[in-house]
Design a protein around this motif. Structure first.
Motif, PDB file in Angstrom:
ATOM      1  N   VAL A 294      84.713 -80.780  19.019  1.00 35.50           N
ATOM      2  CA  VAL A 294      83.700 -81.152  20.008  1.00 35.50           C
ATOM      3  C   VAL A 294      84.294 -81.992  21.147  1.00 35.50           C
ATOM      4  O   VAL A 294      84.090 -81.674  22.329  1.00 35.50           O
ATOM      5  CB  VAL A 294      82.511 -81.881  19.336  1.00 35.50           C
ATOM      6  CG1 VAL A 294      81.552 -82.441  20.376  1.00 35.50           C
ATOM      7  CG2 VAL A 294      81.778 -80.935  18.405  1.00 35.50           C
ATOM      8  N   PRO A 295      85.042 -83.064  20.872  1.00 36.49           N
ATOM      9  CA  PRO A 295      85.613 -83.830  21.995  1.00 36.49           C
ATOM     10  C   PRO A 295      86.581 -83.024  22.848  1.00 36.49           C
ATOM     11  O   PRO A 295      86.620 -83.182  24.077  1.00 36.49           O
ATOM     12  CB  PRO A 295      86.334 -84.995  21.301  1.00 36.49           C
ATOM     13  CG  PRO A 295      85.681 -85.114  19.969  1.00 36.49           C
ATOM     14  CD  PRO A 295      85.324 -83.723  19.581  1.00 36.49           C
TER      15      PRO A 295
ATOM     16  N   LEU B 194      84.586 -81.551  31.071  1.00 40.98           N
ATOM     17  CA  LEU B 194      83.485 -82.118  31.859  1.00 40.98           C
ATOM     18  C   LEU B 194      83.898 -83.402  32.578  1.00 40.98           C
ATOM     19  O   LEU B 194      83.810 -83.467  33.813  1.00 40.98           O
ATOM     20  CB  LEU B 194      82.284 -82.352  30.934  1.00 40.98           C
ATOM     21  CG  LEU B 194      80.998 -82.877  31.589  1.00 40.98           C
ATOM     22  CD1 LEU B 194      80.447 -81.859  32.572  1.00 40.98           C
ATOM     23  CD2 LEU B 194      79.961 -83.193  30.517  1.00 40.98           C
ATOM     24  N   PRO B 195      84.374 -84.432  31.889  1.00 42.27           N
ATOM     25  CA  PRO B 195      84.792 -85.637  32.625  1.00 42.27           C
ATOM     26  C   PRO B 195      86.082 -85.435  33.417  1.00 42.27           C
ATOM     27  O   PRO B 195      86.290 -86.072  34.466  1.00 42.27           O
ATOM     28  CB  PRO B 195      84.970 -86.686  31.520  1.00 42.27           C
ATOM     29  CG  PRO B 195      85.256 -85.905  30.296  1.00 42.27           C
ATOM     30  CD  PRO B 195      84.478 -84.630  30.428  1.00 42.27           C
ATOM     31  N   ILE B 196      86.972 -84.548  32.952  1.00 44.17           N
ATOM     32  CA  ILE B 196      88.240 -84.334  33.665  1.00 44.17           C
ATOM     33  C   ILE B 196      87.985 -83.706  35.035  1.00 44.17           C
ATOM     34  O   ILE B 196      88.533 -84.131  36.058  1.00 44.17           O
ATOM     35  CB  ILE B 196      89.184 -83.456  32.818  1.00 44.17           C
ATOM     36  CG1 ILE B 196      89.640 -84.217  31.572  1.00 44.17           C
ATOM     37  CG2 ILE B 196      90.390 -83.011  33.649  1.00 44.17           C
ATOM     38  CD1 ILE B 196      90.483 -83.393  30.624  1.00 44.17           C
ATOM     39  N   TYR B 197      87.146 -82.677  35.054  1.00 44.45           N
ATOM     40  CA  TYR B 197      86.875 -81.981  36.324  1.00 44.45           C
ATOM     41  C   TYR B 197      86.230 -82.921  37.328  1.00 44.45           C
ATOM     42  O   TYR B 197      86.669 -83.015  38.490  1.00 44.45           O
ATOM     43  CB  TYR B 197      85.970 -80.775  36.063  1.00 44.45           C
ATOM     44  CG  TYR B 197      85.466 -80.138  37.338  1.00 44.45           C
ATOM     45  CD1 TYR B 197      86.293 -79.296  38.092  1.00 44.45           C
ATOM     46  CD2 TYR B 197      84.175 -80.393  37.807  1.00 44.45           C
ATOM     47  CE1 TYR B 197      85.835 -78.726  39.267  1.00 44.45           C
ATOM     48  CE2 TYR B 197      83.715 -79.825  38.976  1.00 44.45           C
ATOM     49  CZ  TYR B 197      84.547 -78.996  39.709  1.00 44.45           C
ATOM     50  OH  TYR B 197      84.097 -78.444  40.881  1.00 44.45           O
ATOM     51  N   PHE B 198      85.177 -83.629  36.896  1.00 45.12           N
ATOM     52  CA  PHE B 198      84.474 -84.491  37.834  1.00 45.12           C
ATOM     53  C   PHE B 198      85.275 -85.764  38.143  1.00 45.12           C
ATOM     54  O   PHE B 198      85.032 -86.412  39.158  1.00 45.12           O
ATOM     55  CB  PHE B 198      83.097 -84.864  37.282  1.00 45.12           C
ATOM     56  CG  PHE B 198      82.110 -83.733  37.341  1.00 45.12           C
ATOM     57  CD1 PHE B 198      81.489 -83.416  38.541  1.00 45.12           C
ATOM     58  CD2 PHE B 198      81.832 -82.975  36.230  1.00 45.12           C
ATOM     59  CE1 PHE B 198      80.577 -82.375  38.608  1.00 45.12           C
ATOM     60  CE2 PHE B 198      80.919 -81.926  36.282  1.00 45.12           C
ATOM     61  CZ  PHE B 198      80.297 -81.622  37.482  1.00 45.12           C
TER      62      PHE B 198
ATOM     63  N   VAL C 113      77.288 -88.413  25.265  1.00 48.10           N
ATOM     64  CA  VAL C 113      76.047 -87.941  24.650  1.00 48.10           C
ATOM     65  C   VAL C 113      76.302 -86.687  23.819  1.00 48.10           C
ATOM     66  O   VAL C 113      75.782 -86.544  22.701  1.00 48.10           O
ATOM     67  CB  VAL C 113      74.981 -87.669  25.732  1.00 48.10           C
ATOM     68  CG1 VAL C 113      73.764 -86.973  25.127  1.00 48.10           C
ATOM     69  CG2 VAL C 113      74.563 -88.962  26.411  1.00 48.10           C
ATOM     70  N   ILE C 114      77.096 -85.767  24.335  1.00 48.11           N
ATOM     71  CA  ILE C 114      77.400 -84.522  23.603  1.00 48.11           C
ATOM     72  C   ILE C 114      78.117 -84.836  22.299  1.00 48.11           C
ATOM     73  O   ILE C 114      77.782 -84.287  21.235  1.00 48.11           O
ATOM     74  CB  ILE C 114      78.256 -83.591  24.494  1.00 48.11           C
ATOM     75  CG1 ILE C 114      77.425 -83.084  25.670  1.00 48.11           C
ATOM     76  CG2 ILE C 114      78.793 -82.419  23.677  1.00 48.11           C
ATOM     77  CD1 ILE C 114      78.230 -82.329  26.707  1.00 48.11           C
TER      78      ILE C 114
END
Length: 598
Positions: free
Chosen positions: A21-22, A28-32, A49-50
């Protein structure tokens, strides 16, 4: 070969989810963080949250340990500083819950909960249908004040012992009718704290019910025995499910009854600080009537399904009144408790005092201007909360004597003990042993998760997305939300469900210009409607572990229970919700500049 490989992989599923899962969500955090830095905080918060949602859902690590993740990832990923995250783990709501738990521990410590349960069973009688009602009433009342898990753990062995005596009594009466025995009914000692007793029937490897000496009996006798065995198994399933479902339903009636209720109350204060909030009295006046209706409907459904419709035989007025062995064993267990002790009376006093102080802390329907009506009128407005009340009573439990004072003239003439103070109603070793500390961490983790969603800006972004649903009827959205929460809580804990959904629902209400109470309160109650699977709630798991109940039995019974409970909840929020929470209007305190509704 392939089956063994799959079996071994399944055994390591938690380890797989822990790493997968991680890693799968890390883009998600890497792209943004690289391409669109303006949205990084929101993306980082969504990443946390995920992870927590999957870890909670599959119990990769203990639930309370998962609740500590915000303390690690929020500071590391730049969502919130560690000091701000830590404050969520002992907020006012956590203190309220601790105070309520301390009173519950005192009730268990002096065995008052057992006296209440056995007293209710003595009142309703020993017929199967009324026994089910008695167990449901006692379980629901106790679960309003002490944990659902502790209530179910106490009531289940009592139910097993009563069933064993009821079946034994029926067998002896049958023998008397046949002329095989005219002996008086004698009761064997039953350990109500042990495992469920073995009944006459056993289950063969092929799953069919058989009885001892079946091979030597005529075919017609075997048919009768099989029918009797099936009836007894049905009664056993019905009584066990009654206990589990009553524990789930009863916890919805009070603010401290179960974790989701407190999460709704706390999130209302966090996300909408200018709102009237939710206190003990307003929650009780809304939820208690629905709880009673749901409990009655559950009893009618379970008694019809597992006992049948022989109303005339089971009715205490129409049927023949007779004393049974089950009633004797209940009476014997109650008599063994003896008269109400000084400690029990003292705990009753503190319990009634706590409820009285909760109800009359603030009388919101009385307008006195700046001052709030109620006993808090004499204090600074907003300083004294339900948590303060709980702490006052909980603190007193450690000082109030558990036996009559032995000071000077209060000492009896025959009292030869050394002078000194008597122990209090509570002591720390008892609290340390019986207090479910993990629930406090679990609640704190939910509060920390929701606070990060709010502070990171993720909640505002969600509110903007949900504004597209503004054309849908409010009651339709509420129904869909409650169904979704009830389904989710079948595979995850109810605290997990509310921790994830309540902050999102708050922003949904703001986005579609609905009163937040209209979504948040029903969703919090719906999180306790986990009736279909053993993993849905601890009460379900406890009764399932006792044996005799299949997953198919729980799914078949629980499906109707879910539908009935949700329908009652919809009726309550659209009727009582209007005068209590004013759900038909969008309040000014819920308006947001990002999604203005005025």
């Amino acid at each position: 070969m392939g089956y063994n490989v799959l079996k071994e992989l399944w055994a390591f599923r938690k380890s797989f989810i822990f790493w997968f899962v991680p890693i799968a969500a890390c883009p998600l955090p890497i792209y943004f963080g690289v391409a669109e830095t303006d949205f990084y905080k929101e993306a980082a918060c969504a990443y946390v949250v995920i992870i927590m949602a999957f870890y909670w859902m599959f119990e990769v690590v203990p639930l309370a340990v998962t609740a500590l993740i915000p303390l690690i990832l929020y500071p590391v990923m730049g969502v919130q500083p560690s000091g701000d995250v830590s404050k969520n783990y002992l907020k006012d709501t956590n203190v309220l819950f601790i105070g309520g738990l301390l009173v519950a521990v005192a009730i268990e410590h002096v065995n008052l909960h057992k006296r209440i349960a056995l007293g209710v069973l003595l009142v309703v009688g020993s017929q199967p249908r009324w026994l089910m009602l008695g167990f449901m009433l006692a379980t629901a009342f106790l679960s309003m004040w002490i944990s659902n898990t502790a209530t179910t753990a106490m009531m289940t062995p009592i139910g097993a012992a009563v069933l064993a005596e009821l079946f034994k009594d029926e067998d002896k009466l049958a023998k008397e009718v046949e002329g095989e025995s005219n002996e008086a009914v004698e009761l064997d000692a039953i350990d109500v704290e042990g495992k469920p007793p073995e009944y006459d029937n056993v289950v063969a490897e092929n799953g069919e019910a058989v009885t001892e000496q079946q091979e030597t009996k005529p075919p017609e006798v075997q048919i009768v025995n099989e029918k009797e065995s099936s009836r007894r198994q049905s009664m056993q399933k019905g009584l066990m499910l009654c206990i589990a479902y009553a524990a789930n339903i009863g916890g919805t009636a009070t603010l401290t009854g179960t974790g989701p209720n407190l999460i709704v109350s706390e999130q209302m204060e966090i996300i909408f600080p200018d709102s009237p909030g939710i206190d003990f009295a307003t929650w009780f006046f809304f939820a208690a009537p629905g709880m009673v209706i749901t409990l009655i409907l559950a009893w009618l459904w379970l008694s019809t399904l597992f006992v049948g419709c022989r109303c005339a035989e089971d009715c205490a007025c129409c049927g023949q009144k007779k004393r049974s062995g089950a009633e004797d064993v209940i009476r014997k267990a109650y008599d063994e408790l003896g008269p109400i002790s000084f400690a029990e009376g003292a705990v009753i006093f503190h319990f009634v005092l706590l409820v009285f102080l909760w109800f009359f802390r603030e009388l919101k329907f009385v307008d006195l201007g700046e001052k709030q009506a109620g006993w808090t009128y004499f204090f600074i407005p907003g300083y004294v909360t339900d948590a303060t009340t709980a702490m006052i009573v909980a603190f007193a439990l450690f000082m109030f004597p558990s036996r009559p004072p032995r000071f000077l003239c209060c000492r009896g003439k025959d009292d030869e003990e050394k002078p000194g103070p008597v122990p209090g109603l509570l002591d720390w070793p008892t609290v340390h042993t019986k207090m479910p500390w993990h629930i406090v961490l679990l609640l704190g983790g939910g509060f920390a998760l929701a606070d990060g969603v709010e502070k990171s800006g993720l909640s505002a972004w969600l509110g903007q997305q949900f504004s597209k649903l503004a054309g849908i009827e409010a009651w339709t959205i509420c129904l869909i939300v409650c169904i979704g929460v009830a389904v989710f809580t079948e595979v995850a804990s109810n605290v997990t469900a509310t921790s994830i959904f309540i902050p999102i629902l708050a922003q949904m209400a703001r986005g579609v210009c609905m009163n937040p109470y209209f979504l948040m309160v029903p969703a919090g109650i719906a999180a306790s409607f986990g009736f279909m699977l053993p993993v849905a709630t601890p009460p379900n798991a406890i009764v399932f572990s006792y044996g005799g109940i299949k997953v198919s039995d729980m799914v078949k019974t629980g499906f109707f229970m879910n539908i009935t409970s949700l329908l009652v909840l919809m009726v309550m929020i659209n009727t009582l919700g209007v005068p209590i929470y004013d759900i038909n209007t969008f309040p000014s305190w819920a308006n947001d500049t990002s999604t203005p509704c005025f």
